[in-house]
Design an enzyme around this catalytic site. Sequence first.
Site, PDB file in Angstrom:
ATOM      1  N   ALA A   7      45.624  37.420  51.204  1.00  0.00           N
ATOM      2  CA  ALA A   7      46.714  38.195  51.803  1.00  0.00           C
ATOM      3  C   ALA A   7      47.628  38.777  50.730  1.00  0.00           C
ATOM      4  CB  ALA A   7      47.521  37.324  52.777  1.00  0.00           C
ATOM      5  N   GLU A  10      44.435  40.031  38.129  1.00  0.00           N
ATOM      6  CA  GLU A  10      45.397  40.851  37.400  1.00  0.00           C
ATOM      7  C   GLU A  10      46.786  40.215  37.409  1.00  0.00           C
ATOM      8  OE1 GLU A  10      47.458  45.297  37.496  1.00  0.00           O
ATOM      9  OE2 GLU A  10      45.496  45.007  38.440  1.00  0.00           O
ATOM     10  N   ARG A  11      47.148  39.549  38.500  1.00  0.00           N
ATOM     11  CA  ARG A  11      48.468  38.912  38.576  1.00  0.00           C
ATOM     12  C   ARG A  11      48.590  37.828  37.498  1.00  0.00           C
ATOM     13  NH1 ARG A  11      50.047  34.479  41.729  1.00  0.00           N
ATOM     14  NH2 ARG A  11      52.289  34.319  42.108  1.00  0.00           N
ATOM     15  N   GLN A  39      43.303  29.000  36.653  1.00  0.00           N
ATOM     16  CA  GLN A  39      42.204  29.788  37.213  1.00  0.00           C
ATOM     17  C   GLN A  39      41.893  30.954  36.281  1.00  0.00           C
ATOM     18  OE1 GLN A  39      42.615  30.189  41.418  1.00  0.00           O
ATOM     19  NE2 GLN A  39      41.376  32.028  41.499  1.00  0.00           N
TER      20      GLN A  39
END
Length: 292
Positions: free
Chosen positions: A132, A94-95, A76
């Site tokens: 979440a 950002e992760r 992604q």
Amino acid sequence: MSEDTSKRRLGRGLAALIGDIDKATPEEAVASPVMAADRRVPIEFISRNPRNPRRHFEEEDLRDLAASIRQHGIVQPVVVRTIGDQRFEIIAGERRWRAAQLAGLSEVPVLIRDVDDRTALEIAIVENVQRADLNPLEEANGYELLMAEHGYTQNDLGEIIGKSRSHVANSLRLLKLPEGVRDMLAQGDLSAGHARALISTPDPEALARTVVERGMSVRDAEKLAQRAIEGVRPSRPAKEKDADTLALERSLSDRLGLSVTIDHKTGGGQLKIAYSTLDQLDDLCRRLDRTP
């Protein structure tokens, strides 16, 4: 902000801004390691958005994602916007960017979107809320930023994130807690339900420590908070409210986004609604003035 403007932005949706990359099956992801990217960018040319509400990233989760990236690549793309000559700022992802650094990648696939500060913050909040990924405090801080800096109302936010206005109001109430309680909430020691029960108490931080040490349920925390509000020491016996009354208090508090207390007395009782700002009082008056 008008309702029409909010709905027009909402109509674009994350799919229009980010693409339909979330719809890929695991098989498609493995077959096509990088999907729908505009280009690849050296990782050092990308910086995090300092206004991204997400602050906490689990190290173990990042290591697991880095291991997956080494094997399959980044499925992604990271969504970015241009902030200078060959420089980019993260809007969403950002992760993945952090994990790519752990995986030793020199470049990452990106989607480049030309958006303003408000839209970038909105996308970051919506993406994280939908997944979440935010703790309750990060979520509340994100809502506060949109309201304080970009003129959003609680109704606007409810429309955009697909939550009720009372959900937004209850999230914002968490910001009234002392720093020590907010730290416990951010670390996951307290749930949002525990924290909301303590907001109107004389010493939320002391009660929060008691809740954590005793491993109390939300219902027990509500009873503890009620005794503290009534001026009764937690160790002393006190007449407890029945389950129906407590349930009604919670229901009304959630619907109004305000602290509601019901006190039964012989031949009647009292319904107390606590507000902290004139805006909250005005909103309550408007709702009470509505005709059926």
